[in-house]
Design a protein around this motif. Structure first.
Motif, short mmCIF file in Angstrom:
data_model
loop_
_atom_site.label_atom_id
_atom_site.label_comp_id
_atom_site.label_asym_id
_atom_site.label_seq_id
_atom_site.Cartn_x
_atom_site.Cartn_y
_atom_site.Cartn_z
N SER A 40 0.80 -1.21 0.14
CA SER A 40 0.05 -0.05 -0.09
C SER A 40 0.99 1.21 0.05
O SER A 40 1.97 1.26 0.26
N GLU A 43 -0.90 8.78 -0.12
CA GLU A 43 -0.47 10.28 -0.53
C GLU A 43 -1.05 11.30 0.04
O GLU A 43 -2.35 11.02 -0.28
N ARG A 54 -4.77 9.95 -1.24
CA ARG A 54 -5.07 8.78 -1.99
C ARG A 54 -4.23 7.65 -1.51
O ARG A 54 -2.85 7.64 -1.22
N THR A 56 -3.41 3.74 -2.24
CA THR A 56 -3.17 2.93 -3.44
C THR A 56 -2.98 1.30 -2.79
O THR A 56 -1.69 1.18 -2.00
N GLN A 63 -4.84 -3.23 -8.98
CA GLN A 63 -4.51 -2.08 -8.06
C GLN A 63 -6.03 -1.25 -7.63
O GLN A 63 -6.63 -1.01 -8.49
N GLN A 65 -7.19 2.01 -5.87
CA GLN A 65 -7.03 3.44 -5.70
C GLN A 65 -8.32 4.14 -4.94
O GLN A 65 -9.39 3.92 -5.47
N VAL A 67 -9.60 7.90 -3.10
CA VAL A 67 -9.22 9.24 -3.18
C VAL A 67 -10.46 9.50 -1.82
O VAL A 67 -11.47 9.18 -1.91
N GLN A 77 -13.21 6.04 -6.40
CA GLN A 77 -12.60 4.84 -6.42
C GLN A 77 -12.29 3.93 -7.57
O GLN A 77 -13.33 4.30 -8.52
N THR A 79 -10.68 0.52 -9.42
CA THR A 79 -9.81 -0.79 -9.64
C THR A 79 -9.21 -0.91 -10.94
O THR A 79 -10.19 -0.87 -11.68
#
Length: 85
Positions: A40, A43, A54, A56, A63, A65, A67, A77, A79
């Motif tokens: 993971s 950020e 964010r 990840t 993946q 992600q 926010v 969101q 994938t």
């Protein structure tokens, strides 16, 4: 409650959210993270994105992600599948 908690710079995400995004059983998330097979990254937004984060999560080619805002609410969101290049 969103299943995401921010506490003085630390972020806790419910295993069910990660599992759904990576298409895994929730019971597998913690063991895979401990084994380093789910990684993971966090950020923190700056400037116009201040107050957003964010997150990840990576497992194999998938993946996830997220926010989120300061309250832990998911704003975006996604994938995706990553290439192995």
């Amino acid at each position: 409650m969103s299943g995401i908690v921010l506490d003085q710079g630390d972020v806790q995400v419910d295993a069910g959210i990660i599992a759904a995004g990576l298409r895994l059983a929730p019971t597998l998330v913690q063991p895979l993270m401990l084994a380093g097979r789910i990684t993971s990254r966090l950020e923190r937004g700056v400037g116009d994105d201040a107050g957003r984060y964010r997150l990840t999560f990576l497992h194999r080619k998938r993946q996830l992600q997220l926010v989120i805002d300061d309250a832990g609410q998911v704003l975006q969101q996604a994938t995706t599948l990553r290439s192995t290049l």
